[in-house]
Design a protein around this motif. Structure first.
Motif, PDB file in Angstrom:
ATOM      1  N   SER A  19       0.836  -1.192   0.000  1.00 42.62           N
ATOM      2  CA  SER A  19       0.000   0.000   0.000  1.00 42.62           C
ATOM      3  C   SER A  19       0.880   1.254   0.000  1.00 42.62           C
ATOM      4  O   SER A  19       1.294   1.741   1.045  1.00 42.62           O
ATOM      5  N   GLY A  20       1.168   1.735  -1.190  1.00 41.19           N
ATOM      6  CA  GLY A  20       2.025   2.895  -1.353  1.00 41.19           C
ATOM      7  C   GLY A  20       2.491   2.981  -2.789  1.00 41.19           C
ATOM      8  O   GLY A  20       1.905   2.353  -3.678  1.00 41.19           O
ATOM      9  N   HIS A  21       3.553   3.740  -3.016  1.00 43.66           N
ATOM     10  CA  HIS A  21       4.105   3.828  -4.369  1.00 43.66           C
ATOM     11  C   HIS A  21       5.596   4.170  -4.303  1.00 43.66           C
ATOM     12  O   HIS A  21       6.101   4.593  -3.269  1.00 43.66           O
ATOM     13  N   TRP A  22       6.276   3.985  -5.442  1.00 42.23           N
ATOM     14  CA  TRP A  22       7.710   4.218  -5.542  1.00 42.23           C
ATOM     15  C   TRP A  22       8.005   5.622  -6.027  1.00 42.23           C
ATOM     16  O   TRP A  22       7.342   6.122  -6.926  1.00 42.23           O
ATOM     17  N   ILE A  23       9.019   6.234  -5.426  1.00 41.21           N
ATOM     18  CA  ILE A  23       9.477   7.574  -5.807  1.00 41.21           C
ATOM     19  C   ILE A  23      10.994   7.500  -5.988  1.00 41.21           C
ATOM     20  O   ILE A  23      11.700   6.949  -5.136  1.00 41.21           O
ATOM     21  N   PHE A 109       5.177  -8.202  -8.446  1.00 36.48           N
ATOM     22  CA  PHE A 109       5.593  -7.877  -9.811  1.00 36.48           C
ATOM     23  C   PHE A 109       4.496  -7.088 -10.494  1.00 36.48           C
ATOM     24  O   PHE A 109       3.305  -7.382 -10.325  1.00 36.48           O
ATOM     25  N   VAL A 110       4.905  -6.088 -11.253  1.00 37.77           N
ATOM     26  CA  VAL A 110       3.986  -5.330 -12.097  1.00 37.77           C
ATOM     27  C   VAL A 110       4.656  -5.119 -13.445  1.00 37.77           C
ATOM     28  O   VAL A 110       5.886  -5.187 -13.558  1.00 37.77           O
ATOM     29  N   LYS A 111       3.853  -4.856 -14.456  1.00 40.07           N
ATOM     30  CA  LYS A 111       4.429  -4.436 -15.727  1.00 40.07           C
ATOM     31  C   LYS A 111       5.078  -3.072 -15.497  1.00 40.07           C
ATOM     32  O   LYS A 111       4.613  -2.279 -14.674  1.00 40.07           O
ATOM     33  N   PHE A 112       6.140  -2.807 -16.230  1.00 38.11           N
ATOM     34  CA  PHE A 112       6.822  -1.522 -16.081  1.00 38.11           C
ATOM     35  C   PHE A 112       5.858  -0.353 -16.222  1.00 38.11           C
ATOM     36  O   PHE A 112       5.969   0.642 -15.519  1.00 38.11           O
ATOM     37  N   SER A 113       4.874  -0.485 -17.096  1.00 42.28           N
ATOM     38  CA  SER A 113       3.937   0.620 -17.341  1.00 42.28           C
ATOM     39  C   SER A 113       3.119   0.981 -16.096  1.00 42.28           C
ATOM     40  O   SER A 113       2.561   2.069 -16.023  1.00 42.28           O
ATOM     41  N   HIS A 114       3.044   0.087 -15.108  1.00 44.70           N
ATOM     42  CA  HIS A 114       2.277   0.347 -13.884  1.00 44.70           C
ATOM     43  C   HIS A 114       3.144   0.655 -12.670  1.00 44.70           C
ATOM     44  O   HIS A 114       2.628   0.907 -11.583  1.00 44.70           O
ATOM     45  N   HIS A 116       4.818   3.185 -11.659  1.00 46.93           N
ATOM     46  CA  HIS A 116       4.656   4.487 -11.006  1.00 46.93           C
ATOM     47  C   HIS A 116       3.225   4.788 -10.581  1.00 46.93           C
ATOM     48  O   HIS A 116       2.937   5.892 -10.128  1.00 46.93           O
ATOM     49  N   HIS A 117       2.351   3.841 -10.707  1.00 43.52           N
ATOM     50  CA  HIS A 117       0.957   4.085 -10.344  1.00 43.52           C
ATOM     51  C   HIS A 117       0.853   4.326  -8.841  1.00 43.52           C
ATOM     52  O   HIS A 117       1.524   3.669  -8.044  1.00 43.52           O
ATOM     53  N   ASN A 118       0.009   5.277  -8.435  1.00 38.62           N
ATOM     54  CA  ASN A 118      -0.166   5.590  -7.015  1.00 38.62           C
ATOM     55  C   ASN A 118      -0.759   4.437  -6.212  1.00 38.62           C
ATOM     56  O   ASN A 118      -0.611   4.381  -4.997  1.00 38.62           O
ATOM     57  N   HIS A 119      -1.441   3.540  -6.873  1.00 41.75           N
ATOM     58  CA  HIS A 119      -1.994   2.347  -6.221  1.00 41.75           C
ATOM     59  C   HIS A 119      -1.477   1.122  -6.964  1.00 41.75           C
ATOM     60  O   HIS A 119      -2.235   0.351  -7.536  1.00 41.75           O
ATOM     61  N   VAL A 120      -0.170   0.944  -6.897  1.00 41.09           N
ATOM     62  CA  VAL A 120       0.521  -0.093  -7.665  1.00 41.09           C
ATOM     63  C   VAL A 120      -0.025  -1.487  -7.359  1.00 41.09           C
ATOM     64  O   VAL A 120      -0.022  -2.360  -8.225  1.00 41.09           O
ATOM     65  N   TYR A 121      -0.529  -1.701  -6.149  1.00 41.07           N
ATOM     66  CA  TYR A 121      -1.036  -3.023  -5.772  1.00 41.07           C
ATOM     67  C   TYR A 121      -2.167  -3.504  -6.680  1.00 41.07           C
ATOM     68  O   TYR A 121      -2.399  -4.701  -6.814  1.00 41.07           O
ATOM     69  N   LYS A 122      -2.866  -2.589  -7.316  1.00 41.44           N
ATOM     70  CA  LYS A 122      -3.957  -2.966  -8.212  1.00 41.44           C
ATOM     71  C   LYS A 122      -3.452  -3.703  -9.453  1.00 41.44           C
ATOM     72  O   LYS A 122      -4.231  -4.313 -10.175  1.00 41.44           O
ATOM     73  N   TYR A 123      -2.155  -3.627  -9.704  1.00 40.74           N
ATOM     74  CA  TYR A 123      -1.585  -4.165 -10.936  1.00 40.74           C
ATOM     75  C   TYR A 123      -0.624  -5.328 -10.704  1.00 40.74           C
ATOM     76  O   TYR A 123       0.072  -5.744 -11.630  1.00 40.74           O
TER      77      TYR A 123
END
Length: 183
Positions: A19-23, A109-114, A116-123
Motif C-alpha cells: 500500500s504505497g508507491h515508488w518515488i 511484480f507489475v508491468k513496467f507501465s504500472h 509508477h501508479h499511485n496504487h501499484v497493488y492494483k496491478y
C-alpha cells in the motif's frame, strides 16, 4: 532467548510494500507508504514471513529509502522485502548471514507501465503466474553507502524511464527530527 518483533493488524493476505508507491529520490528508490506505520517499518528493520503468524517486522536502527530486493526483465519489475538475514556491507553490498533465497511468492511484480501508479497493488501479477514471472526475471538489487547514508539504486532509473516512457524526476528527501520529508 528470543527477540522482539511486531505484527501489523492485517489479514493473512496482507504483505509489506503493498500500500504505497515508488518515488525516485536523492537516496534512490523510496517506498512512500499509505499505512500509518509505514514511515518506520519500510525504512528501518526487515520483514520475515512466518507460516503461523504471517508477516512480522524485525526492528533495525539503520535508515534506508526501502529495504527490498529487486528483479526485472523487459516487461516486469518486482520487489520483495529483505529478510532479517540481509545485511548491507560497504564492500559487498547486500549479503545474507545464512543461505537464503526469497521465495517467489513473497515478490510483487507489475508491468513496467504500472510501476509508477499511485496504487501499484492494483496491478500486481496474479499469484498463479508469479513463479513464471520470477523465473523470467533477473536480480537488480544495488545498495551502497554515500555520505554515511544508505542509497537504494535498485533498478537503474534509466531502464525505468526507457520502459515506462516516463520522465522520472528526482525528489529530494530531507530529514527533520528523524522523520523524512520531501516531494
Amino acid at each position: 532467548p528470543g527477540f522482539v518483533v511486531w505484527k501489523p493488524r492485517a489479514s493473512m493476505r496482507w504483505a509489506p510494500y503493498s500500500s504505497g508507491h515508488w518515488i525516485w529520490t536523492n537516496y534512490g528508490w523510496y517506498w512512500d507508504s499509505y499505512e500509518p506505520f509505514g514511515h518506520v517499518v519500510y525504512h528501518y528493520g526487515r520483514w520475515f514471513y512466518d507460516d503461523y503468524y504471517g508477516w512480522l517486522w524485525v526492528p533495525g536502527d539503520e535508515w534506508a529509502p526501502a529495504w527490498v530486493e529487486w528483479r526485472y526483465d523487459d516487461n516486469y519489475i518486482g520487489w520483495s522485502p529483505l529478510p532479517p538475514y540481509a545485511y548491507l556491507s560497504v564492500s559487498l553490498g547486500i549479503h545474507y548471514s545464512v543461505n537464503y533465497i526469497i521465495p517467489y511468492n513473497h515478490w510483487h511484480f507489475v508491468k513496467f507501465s504500472h510501476f509508477h501508479h499511485n496504487h501499484v497493488y492494483k496491478y500486481y501479477v496474479p499469484s498463479k503466474v508469479k513463479y513464471r514471472t520470477y523465473s523470467n526475471t533477473r536480480g537488480g538489487t544495488h545498495y551502497e553507502y554515500r555520505n554515511n547514508s544508505v542509497y537504494n539504486r535498485g533498478i537503474d532509473p534509466n531502464i525505468v524511464r526507457e520502459r515506462t516512457k516516463t520522465n522520472i524526476r528526482e525528489t529530494n528527501i530531507s530529514f527533520n527530527n528523524g522523520n523524512t520529508t520531501g516531494r
